[in-house]
Design an enzyme around this catalytic site. Sequence first.
Site, PDB file in Angstrom:
ATOM      1  N   SER A  89     114.959  38.474 -18.810  1.00 12.38           N
ATOM      2  CA  SER A  89     114.099  38.876 -19.927  1.00 12.38           C
ATOM      3  C   SER A  89     113.391  40.208 -19.706  1.00 12.38           C
ATOM      4  O   SER A  89     112.599  40.630 -20.553  1.00 12.38           O
ATOM      5  CB  SER A  89     113.045  37.791 -20.173  1.00 12.38           C
ATOM      6  OG  SER A  89     112.164  37.723 -19.080  1.00 12.38           O
ATOM      7  N   THR A 203     109.650  38.324 -20.697  1.00  9.07           N
ATOM      8  CA  THR A 203     108.643  39.391 -20.551  1.00  9.07           C
ATOM      9  C   THR A 203     107.721  39.136 -19.361  1.00  9.07           C
ATOM     10  O   THR A 203     107.556  38.013 -18.920  1.00  9.07           O
ATOM     11  CB  THR A 203     107.775  39.515 -21.841  1.00  9.07           C
ATOM     12  OG1 THR A 203     108.615  39.638 -22.958  1.00  9.07           O
ATOM     13  CG2 THR A 203     106.833  40.694 -21.796  1.00  9.07           C
ATOM     14  N   THR A 221     109.661  44.326 -20.895  1.00  2.00           N
ATOM     15  CA  THR A 221     110.552  43.291 -21.423  1.00  2.00           C
ATOM     16  C   THR A 221     111.890  43.866 -21.879  1.00  2.00           C
ATOM     17  O   THR A 221     111.988  45.065 -22.177  1.00  2.00           O
ATOM     18  CB  THR A 221     109.882  42.612 -22.638  1.00  2.00           C
ATOM     19  OG1 THR A 221     110.643  41.472 -23.028  1.00  2.00           O
ATOM     20  CG2 THR A 221     109.784  43.553 -23.830  1.00  2.00           C
ATOM     21  N   ARG A 231     115.206  47.074 -32.948  1.00  2.00           N
ATOM     22  CA  ARG A 231     113.994  46.254 -33.126  1.00  2.00           C
ATOM     23  C   ARG A 231     113.030  46.494 -31.962  1.00  2.00           C
ATOM     24  O   ARG A 231     113.418  46.514 -30.813  1.00  2.00           O
ATOM     25  CB  ARG A 231     114.382  44.781 -33.194  1.00  2.00           C
ATOM     26  CG  ARG A 231     113.190  43.810 -33.302  1.00  2.00           C
ATOM     27  CD  ARG A 231     112.800  43.225 -31.961  1.00  2.00           C
ATOM     28  NE  ARG A 231     111.824  42.151 -32.075  1.00  2.00           N
ATOM     29  CZ  ARG A 231     111.190  41.609 -31.030  1.00  2.00           C
ATOM     30  NH1 ARG A 231     111.460  42.032 -29.813  1.00  2.00           N
ATOM     31  NH2 ARG A 231     110.331  40.646 -31.207  1.00  2.00           N
ATOM     32  N   GLY A 233     109.547  45.075 -30.231  1.00  2.00           N
ATOM     33  CA  GLY A 233     108.660  43.913 -30.187  1.00  2.00           C
ATOM     34  C   GLY A 233     107.215  44.335 -29.976  1.00  2.00           C
ATOM     35  O   GLY A 233     106.837  45.488 -30.191  1.00  2.00           O
ATOM     36  N   ASP A 234     106.428  43.379 -29.532  1.00  2.00           N
ATOM     37  CA  ASP A 234     105.006  43.644 -29.311  1.00  2.00           C
ATOM     38  C   ASP A 234     104.736  44.369 -27.988  1.00  2.00           C
ATOM     39  O   ASP A 234     103.723  45.047 -27.836  1.00  2.00           O
ATOM     40  CB  ASP A 234     104.223  42.327 -29.309  1.00  2.00           C
ATOM     41  CG  ASP A 234     104.745  41.365 -28.241  1.00  2.00           C
ATOM     42  OD1 ASP A 234     105.984  41.208 -28.132  1.00  2.00           O
ATOM     43  OD2 ASP A 234     103.937  40.778 -27.510  1.00  2.00           O
ATOM     44  N   THR A 254     103.197  37.431 -24.230  1.00  2.00           N
ATOM     45  CA  THR A 254     104.646  37.209 -24.180  1.00  2.00           C
ATOM     46  C   THR A 254     104.986  36.228 -25.287  1.00  2.00           C
ATOM     47  O   THR A 254     104.119  35.516 -25.790  1.00  2.00           O
ATOM     48  CB  THR A 254     105.098  36.621 -22.828  1.00  2.00           C
ATOM     49  OG1 THR A 254     104.418  35.387 -22.620  1.00  2.00           O
ATOM     50  CG2 THR A 254     104.790  37.546 -21.666  1.00  2.00           C
ATOM     51  N   GLY A 255     106.265  36.176 -25.621  1.00  2.00           N
ATOM     52  CA  GLY A 255     106.684  35.247 -26.669  1.00  2.00           C
ATOM     53  C   GLY A 255     107.060  35.984 -27.935  1.00  2.00           C
ATOM     54  O   GLY A 255     107.398  37.175 -27.902  1.00  2.00           O
ATOM     55  N   GLY A 257     107.214  38.240 -30.546  1.00  2.00           N
ATOM     56  CA  GLY A 257     106.470  39.487 -30.672  1.00  2.00           C
ATOM     57  C   GLY A 257     105.944  39.788 -32.052  1.00  2.00           C
ATOM     58  O   GLY A 257     104.863  40.363 -32.203  1.00  2.00           O
TER      59      GLY A 257
HETATM   60  N1  ASP Z   1     107.339  39.471 -26.736  1.00  2.00           N
HETATM   61  C1  ASP Z   1     108.686  39.904 -26.521  1.00  2.00           C
HETATM   62  C2  ASP Z   1     109.241  40.462 -27.792  1.00  2.00           C
HETATM   63  O1  ASP Z   1     108.969  39.934 -28.845  1.00  2.00           O
HETATM   64  C3  ASP Z   1     109.595  38.840 -26.092  1.00  2.00           C
HETATM   65  C4  ASP Z   1     109.159  38.038 -24.952  1.00  2.00           C
HETATM   66  O2  ASP Z   1     108.005  37.902 -24.653  1.00  2.00           O
HETATM   67  O3  ASP Z   1     110.044  37.526 -24.319  1.00  2.00           O
HETATM   68  O4  ASP Z   1     110.013  41.382 -27.713  1.00  2.00           O
END
Ligand code: ASP
Length: 353
Positions: A89, A203, A221, A231, A233-234, A254-255, A257
């Site tokens: 990741s 991440t 990440t 794309r 992410g956050d 994380t998670g 985004g």
């Molecule tokens: N937050 C990350 C994203 O959305 C993904 C992740 O945390 O694994 O790109």
Amino acid sequence: MSKALNRRKFLKKAAGVGLTFPFLGKFPEIIIPRRKAASKLPVLLCSRSEEWGKKVLNPAWDTLQHTGSILDAVEKGANVVELDPEDSSVGYGGLPNEEGVVQLDASIMYGPNHNCGSVAALENIKTPASVARLVMERTDHIHLVGTGALRFAKMHGFKEENLLTEKARIRWLKWKENLSDKDDWFPPADGKYKKKQERTTGTINVLGIDDEGNIAGITTTSGLSWKIPGRIGDSPIIGAGLYVDNEVGAAGATGRGEEVIRTCGSFYVVERMRSGLSPQAACEAICQRIIDINGGPENVDFNDKFVAVNKNGEVGCASIRGSKNKKPMVAYINKDGFKVVEGSYLIEAPVKK
Ligand code: ASP
């Protein structure tokens, strides 16, 4: 005020030159006096549990001891995961986008002067956190994306390399071939690739405070697997996947985004700490906020996790979803050694990655 001006002023201040700052618009710039060492400082933390926590935080801690630089320390920690092909990741070995291309996002922020830098959708460079640091330190910009970010990295001597490991390629192929039975891709007849490849998240956030109270953080990440090319992410968005403020503390996400971006998640956590919440309560508050803006737990089929540290070195961690066997964790290291702390979760549910 531009980053260059900001930095110049900061350097002067650090050099001990007594400066007075001009009024900018309505509010004066707030100068934060350096704090005396507090007992829980220095501290380094990351959004992982035991195994990765040690792999990341031990070398980061050693770096802090040797260089005294909290930025060097968090960069070192982030690089460990970025360079490890076993992590799917982050960095090298990260899962690719829907076209099988690995695109990396990373950000860095430094509390004493609010300087920050980030790269997004960066291809072929194994250590995006280090490129983000150069954006912060060697440009007057904050975000560089795609080919511009790659060109910038190469101009600074980074080597272009293939980031797609065999393991990641095979997972992508399994996903692609099982996506639909109406397209032109299908799995081998022997059923070898039958297992559906879920979209995964991962991440890492690495945050730290030196013994003078200077705070730094990194989020890095490969982003959501199988994402649409381009794309973002956050993780590379300052205030979403990462936020640092010397006066208060730092937070990282994380998670999923998109949810973190639309709530300015890490900024929200830091601001809630500013208004008096503990890092733990602030992480829970953002998880609740995300649930609320989605109209309640029944509409939440994704997960987000936040880690935070306040300026005194207290840590916290919470996720939206979790279960007894899958609690969110935060690992940290300080003078008393390495520790993993279990956080809380708001919705009891098996975590769908
Ligand atoms: N937050 C990350 C994203 O959305 C993904 C992740 O945390 O694994 O790109």
